[in-house]
Motif scaffolding. Structure first.
Motif, PDB file in Angstrom:
ATOM      1  N   TYR A  68      57.005  45.333 -18.129  1.00 13.01           N
ATOM      2  CA  TYR A  68      56.156  45.394 -19.311  1.00 13.01           C
ATOM      3  C   TYR A  68      56.987  45.689 -20.545  1.00 13.01           C
ATOM      4  O   TYR A  68      58.158  46.076 -20.459  1.00 13.01           O
ATOM      5  N   PHE A  69      56.380  45.509 -21.701  1.00 12.08           N
ATOM      6  CA  PHE A  69      56.979  45.920 -22.963  1.00 12.08           C
ATOM      7  C   PHE A  69      55.871  46.484 -23.848  1.00 12.08           C
ATOM      8  O   PHE A  69      54.688  46.216 -23.652  1.00 12.08           O
ATOM      9  N   ILE A  70      56.282  47.264 -24.829  1.00 10.14           N
ATOM     10  CA  ILE A  70      55.363  47.825 -25.815  1.00 10.14           C
ATOM     11  C   ILE A  70      56.131  47.941 -27.123  1.00 10.14           C
ATOM     12  O   ILE A  70      57.347  48.165 -27.113  1.00 10.14           O
ATOM     13  N   GLY A  71      55.451  47.768 -28.231  1.00  8.44           N
ATOM     14  CA  GLY A  71      56.143  47.866 -29.504  1.00  8.44           C
ATOM     15  C   GLY A  71      55.228  47.626 -30.678  1.00  8.44           C
ATOM     16  O   GLY A  71      54.007  47.697 -30.575  1.00  8.44           O
ATOM     17  N   GLY A  72      55.861  47.303 -31.796  1.00 13.29           N
ATOM     18  CA  GLY A  72      55.119  47.064 -33.014  1.00 13.29           C
ATOM     19  C   GLY A  72      55.933  46.274 -33.998  1.00 13.29           C
ATOM     20  O   GLY A  72      57.118  46.012 -33.788  1.00 13.29           O
ATOM     21  N   GLY A  73      55.267  45.886 -35.073  1.00  8.53           N
ATOM     22  CA  GLY A  73      55.968  45.109 -36.079  1.00  8.53           C
ATOM     23  C   GLY A  73      55.184  44.988 -37.363  1.00  8.53           C
ATOM     24  O   GLY A  73      54.088  45.538 -37.521  1.00  8.53           O
ATOM     25  N   TYR A  74      55.792  44.245 -38.272  1.00  8.90           N
ATOM     26  CA  TYR A  74      55.184  43.938 -39.555  1.00  8.90           C
ATOM     27  C   TYR A  74      55.455  42.468 -39.845  1.00  8.90           C
ATOM     28  O   TYR A  74      56.577  41.987 -39.665  1.00  8.90           O
TER      29      TYR A  74
END
Length: 171
Positions: free
Chosen positions: A123-129
């Motif tokens: 799995y992966f998890i994260g964020g961005g703009y």
């Protein structure tokens, strides 16, 4: 010779575009380029460039946007005698519109392919703009944490962090 202040003025005017329709609904496709740091536990760690292609679909719900996507990245990372050839992700994302931008969180399935140790997923998890530069083009950045436990049914866990710059054509 181009003066640094001229370059800064051009860059500032590029990002100071007038407000757009801010409708995120639709398909997108583009590319991404960045850096990843992978750790095998137990085992070696390495970092290097990654980059590839992305595609997906977003749905605008007013102040909020939800979507799904696929990323495929080539890799320049070696974990000891094993080269990480590619990483792909199946993603879900959701975020809040802020002007012409979208602040979002993302998660999903990540899969790593190697040259001689097999392949496996986690799995992966994260964020961005992401920011709309026009109705048809957006740019952004994304930070992701990846985890693949018991790689290829073995005793090695692989975790990593990636940071990428992304550009997308929107349809």
């Amino acid at each position: 010779m181009v003066k640094p202040i001229t370059i800064l003025s051009v860059v500032a005017s590029f990002f100071a575009t007038p407000a757009l329709s801010q409708d995120w609904t639709g398909f997108y496709a583009g590319g991404e380029l960045g850096f990843a740091d992978l750790d095998a536990s137990p085992g070696p760690s390495d970092s290097g460039f990654i980059g590839g292609f992305l595609t997906g679909y977003d749905y605008d719900l007013g102040d909020w946007v939800v979507g799904a996507g696929l990323d495929y990245d080539f890799s320049d990372i070696s974990l000891g005698t094993t080269d990480v050839d590619s990483i792909y992700r199946v993603k879900a994302r959701g975020g809040y519109k802020a002007g012409d931008g979208l602040i979002y969180a993302t998660t999903g399935y990540a899969h790593i392919d190697t040259d001689n140790a097999g392949d496996d997923g986690g799995y992966f998890i994260g964020g961005g703009y992401e920011r709309l530069l026009s109705d048809q083009f957006s740019v952004g950045g994304e930070l992701l944490y990846h985890m693949i436990e018991n790689f290829n049914s073995g005793a090695v866990d692989i975790d990593g962090t990636s940071v990428q710059f992304r550009g997308s054509f929107r349809f």
